[in-house]
Design an enzyme around this catalytic site. Structure first.
Site, PDB file in Angstrom:
ATOM      1  N   GLU A 392     -15.570  21.162  18.943  1.00 55.58           N
ATOM      2  CA  GLU A 392     -15.083  21.082  17.554  1.00 55.58           C
ATOM      3  C   GLU A 392     -15.020  22.464  16.913  1.00 55.58           C
ATOM      4  O   GLU A 392     -15.495  22.660  15.785  1.00 55.58           O
ATOM      5  CB  GLU A 392     -15.983  20.148  16.730  1.00 55.58           C
ATOM      6  CG  GLU A 392     -15.973  18.729  17.237  1.00 55.58           C
ATOM      7  CD  GLU A 392     -16.762  17.754  16.340  1.00 55.58           C
ATOM      8  OE1 GLU A 392     -17.371  18.188  15.358  1.00 55.58           O
ATOM      9  OE2 GLU A 392     -16.726  16.553  16.654  1.00 55.58           O
ATOM     10  N   GLU A 467     -16.580  12.873  22.920  1.00 54.15           N
ATOM     11  CA  GLU A 467     -17.700  12.442  22.076  1.00 54.15           C
ATOM     12  C   GLU A 467     -17.276  11.123  21.459  1.00 54.15           C
ATOM     13  O   GLU A 467     -16.243  11.050  20.799  1.00 54.15           O
ATOM     14  CB  GLU A 467     -17.950  13.502  21.002  1.00 54.15           C
ATOM     15  CG  GLU A 467     -19.402  13.642  20.609  1.00 54.15           C
ATOM     16  CD  GLU A 467     -19.626  14.857  19.725  1.00 54.15           C
ATOM     17  OE1 GLU A 467     -19.384  15.990  20.191  1.00 54.15           O
ATOM     18  OE2 GLU A 467     -20.039  14.673  18.577  1.00 54.15           O
TER      19      GLU A 467
END
Ligand code: GAL
Length: 797
Positions: A392, A467
């Site tokens: 991220e 994720e």
């Protein structure tokens, strides 16, 4: 400098886990004092006979900004706390004399989004070599062609000559099989022809030579049979051995197909993965092989076949375990690049003068060295299947962010062309902005709705859930009515275990299951997270005012009063609620939801909640069953509440209208009409005794081996008493030490190093370590007021 008053301790060591917890510290980093400066010193002798050799310090990881002095002179250091590195101590040493090494660590406040640990938390080595040698991580083993008859094994060997003199050497490699315990067995199975190299004085002092070997009838490294080999590489000159290194490797093929997902040895394997942070719960970040192995065993029993090391390079021992246990690894380097995620609260995110506290503060100077170190150290592990260059990262949101991604992926490819690069994106636009072509595989965080459109737009790029889910729960807590609101008008900072609570941007596991079922091309998923970890106690991250977000004014007034009575400035929570397993390693209900899906051939059924609700007699109390069967019948005190089949796209058997009465709940599961599994939950009596059950009773007297002892508060029948919170005291006799206690409660500020612990919903954990060189019988006694005590016997050999 007189260090006589300094405390003496053993490495690896994490100073912060010693605590104390402080309400004033950030929950994000576990409310433990990881920040600040710490020093370690060690005196050691170097014999005169070592003159002429090189002596290196190798650090597997030191948290963080480590700086090393030898005999008062600065040698070097490394900022990133998760990278392994080596320093040459030779010019600073006194041969035939006492030497002292001093290492300073410095952890900036607010420099991590999770508990990083602190100090020399990984292993540290002293390595002695001659001047002509294989460099650090100087072998790279690949298997470019594998057939049942033979595997072609290529060993790149990187050499250096630091003698300044002429050297004529020959490099030879030999392959041996390793048995299941990792011990070399039998004679050499293959031997390379010697590759010669002549180093001229004053000329290039580095060189690479490749040894090529043919390994007959290779045993493949696979999940169920992780066969390993070792290649021994010798550097010889005129019959004299100058250096010898051993490199473990496995023979296996990996492929990533945009339509078929991940292939191991040509066979489709869906990634059933979990993300794991590096801490070991109550033991902190200090590396311990048995503690890591236990984590992996628990994950395997749930059906995990892959681990994502979030969001940093792991300890080398973690990868050795995965090699041996047949677990695939997504090896991740960074949580941020140039743009950090941690900066002073007084600054705005887009302030051009922003200073970062996290890895971004050193990224520009260090990313290349860090990335090369990660790949060079880990590229021989058969378990490692892909390199993630970031999680991220903020750059994913910039139009030119792909340029930096391309540079980082390029560094990885220079070091290893046998594995793909990837990155974990939470921004769906990365599937279209050009970012998706900078890496070889695209990982999406919490974007399961994007699998289809991405696959359509990028039919040549494999995709997976890097994720997923991120559900929240506290083991053994159940709130009524069953709602998905985290706080739901309570101030105990727990989350209900009905498995319906997530933050708004996460998904229920079921949603991901359905998305994956509809996307057979996806490689699979990595759930956030396998274990609870220290820090990041979402949804109780900071200010508790959101707890007051209830509509009923009377309830609100009462909550305000309760909060004021608690006297809490911030919430007490110091560890996560995300884990499928709690911080102590006890499975939460969700464990069985995943087990039912990931181990379909394992007959099982699991009932929730527990059945001790004296205050709910006559009230609706929903019951859920997780099972690998395809039908389940539920009985309450012998009466059938109905036999159910799962509607398509659902994964839990639900009985929403059960009216509570004490007694017995029994679930009988069926598979294709046949009885498959059965599970019973009973209303218990009051706690009357303590039970203590070790995971292992036969230990090695090596000062590192551990026994994890589960302490259960039980009623007279031996059933766990679900809501019991009694305090349990521990005493130990014999050659061992109590090194940690826990109970899995994310709000507890009790010391992990105390010799007592309150049970949390019926369970507590004691961790006992052996003493090096001291064999014998170890006895642990667990006592709680008013209950019959337990004694548990271990043998250290
Ligand atoms: C993700 C992030 C993880 C963790 C998780 C739960 O977005 O990658 O590191 O923070 O959210 O909050």
């Amino acid at each position: 400098y007189n260090d006589a008053a300094w405390r003496s301790l053993d490495l690896p060591h994490d100073w912060a886990i010693e605590g104390p917890f402080s309400q004033e510290l950030w929950g994000e980093t576990g409310k433990l004092p990881y920040q600040g400066v710490g020093w370690y010193r060690k005196h050691f002798g170097v014999p005169a006979s070592d003159r002429g050799r090189s002596i290196f310090l190798e650090i597997d990881g030191a948290m963080s900004f480590s700086a090393v002095w030898v005999n008062g002179r600065f040698v070097g250091g490394w900022p990133y706390g998760y990278t392994s590195y080596r320093l040459d101590l030779t010019p600073y040493l006194k041969f035939g004399d006492d030497n002292v090494i001093a290492i300073r660590l410095d952890n900036p406040d607010q420099s991590s989004r999770w508990y990083p640990g602190s100090g020399l938390y990984r292993n540290t080595w002293l390595v002695k070599t001659g001047p002509v040698r294989v460099r650090q991580w100087g072998t790279f083993v690949t298997t470019p062609r594998i057939t049942p008859e033979e595997a072609l094994v290529n060993v790149d060997v990187y050499l250096e000559n630091r003698s300044g003199l002429k050297a004529d050497v020959a490099v030879v490699s030999r392959i041996y099989a390793l048995d299941a315990s990792g011990v070399r067995s039998g004679p050499a199975l293959a031997e390379s022809a010697p590759m010669r190299i002549g180093f001229e004085p004053e000329k290039a002092s580095e060189a690479m030579r490749a040894n090529l070997l043919r390994l007959p009838s290779p045993r493949l490294w696979d999940l169920a049979s992780p066969s390993l080999y070792v290649v021994e590489t010798s550097v010889e000159s005129e019959g004299r051995l100058l250096d010898r290194v051993e490199t473990r490797f496995g023979v296996r093929s990996i492929a990533f197909d945009p339509d078929r997902g991940f292939l191991l040895n040509g066979r489709h394997v869906k990634l059933q993965g979990v993300c794991l942070h590096h801490d070991l719960g109550a033991l902190g970040a200090a590396v311990n092989v048995r503690a890591m192995q236990r984590q992996l065993e628990i994950m395997l029993s749930m059906g995990v076949n892959s681990i994502r090391v979030a969001h940093n390079p792991p300890a080398p021992e973690m990868l050795e375990l995965c090699d041996r246990m047949g677990i695939l690894v997504m090896n991740e380097s960074f949580d941020c690049w140039r743009r950090g995620k941690k900066w002073p609260g007084t600054m705005k995110e887009n302030d051009p003068a922003i200073t970062y506290y996290d890895y971004a503060s050193v990224f520009m100077d260090w990313h290349e060295r860090d990335l090369r170190a990660v790949v060079r150290r880990d590229r021989n592990h058969p378990s490692v299947i892909m390199w993630s260059i970031g999680n991220e990262v903020i750059e994913q949101w910039f139009t030119d962010g792909w340029k930096l991604a391309t540079r980082l992926a390029g560094i990885v490819r220079e070091e290893d062309r046998t594995r793909p690069t990837t990155s974990a994106f939470n921004g769906a636009q990365c599937g279209y902005s050009g970012f998706q072509t900078a890496v070889d595989l695209v990982g999406f965080n919490y974007q399961c709705k994007e699998y289809q459109p991405f696959h359509k737009a990028n039919p040549h790029i494999p995709v997976f859930g890097s994720e997923t889910a991120a559900m929240l729960s506290s083991r053994g807590e159940y709130f009524f009515p069953v709602t998905d609101k985290p706080a739901d008008g309570r101030v105990d900072f727990q989350v209900s275990s009905y498995d319906v609570t997530t933050e708004w941007f996460f998904n229920l596991p079921d949603k991901e299951f359905k998305a994956l079922d509809e996307a057979p091309y996806s490689m699979g998923e990595y759930v956030w997270t396998g274990f609870d970890y220290l820090g990041e106690p979402t949804p109780y991250n900071g200010d508790p005012s959101h707890l007051l977000n209830v509509s009923d004014p009377a309830r609100r007034a009462q909550l305000e009063k309760e909060l004021a009575e608690l006297g809490r400035i911030r919430v007490p929570s110091r560890s996560s609620y995300f884990g499928i397993v709690d911080l102590a390693g006890f499975p939460k209900d969700r464990f069985y939801l995943y087990q039912a899906r990931w181990r379909p051939e394992h007959p099982m059924a699991h009932i929730l909640p527990h059945w001790n609700w004296p205050e709910r007699v006559g009230l609706v109390t929903p019951v859920r069953v997780y099972s690998s069967g395809d039908e389940v019948e539920l009985f309450l005190n012998g009466r059938s509440l109905g036999r159910k089949r799962l509607p398509a796209g659902t994964y839990r058997f639900c009985w929403d209208e059960v009216v509570y009465e004490p007694g017995e709940l029994r679930a009988v599961a069926y598979r294709q009409g046949k009885r498959w599994a059965e599970e019973t939950v009973r209303t218990t009596g009051p706690a009357s005794r303590v039970l203590a059950t070790p995971d292992r009773a036969e230990l090695a007297a090596d000062g590192a081996d551990l026994s994890f002892i589960t302490v259960t508060l039980a009623d007279s029948r031996g059933d766990l008493v679900p809501r019991s919170k009694n305090l349990v005291h521990f005493t130990l006799s014999g050659p061992g030490d109590i090194v940690a206690v826990d109970n899995g409660d994310p709000t507890s500020h009790e010391s992990f190093q105390a010799h007592e612990r309150r049970a949390f919903n019926g369970l507590a954990l004691v961790v006992v370590r052996t003493r090096r060189g001291h064999a014998g019988k170890i006895e642990l006694r667990a006592e709680s007021e008013g209950l019959a005590p337990a004694t548990c016997t271990l043998h250290s050999r």
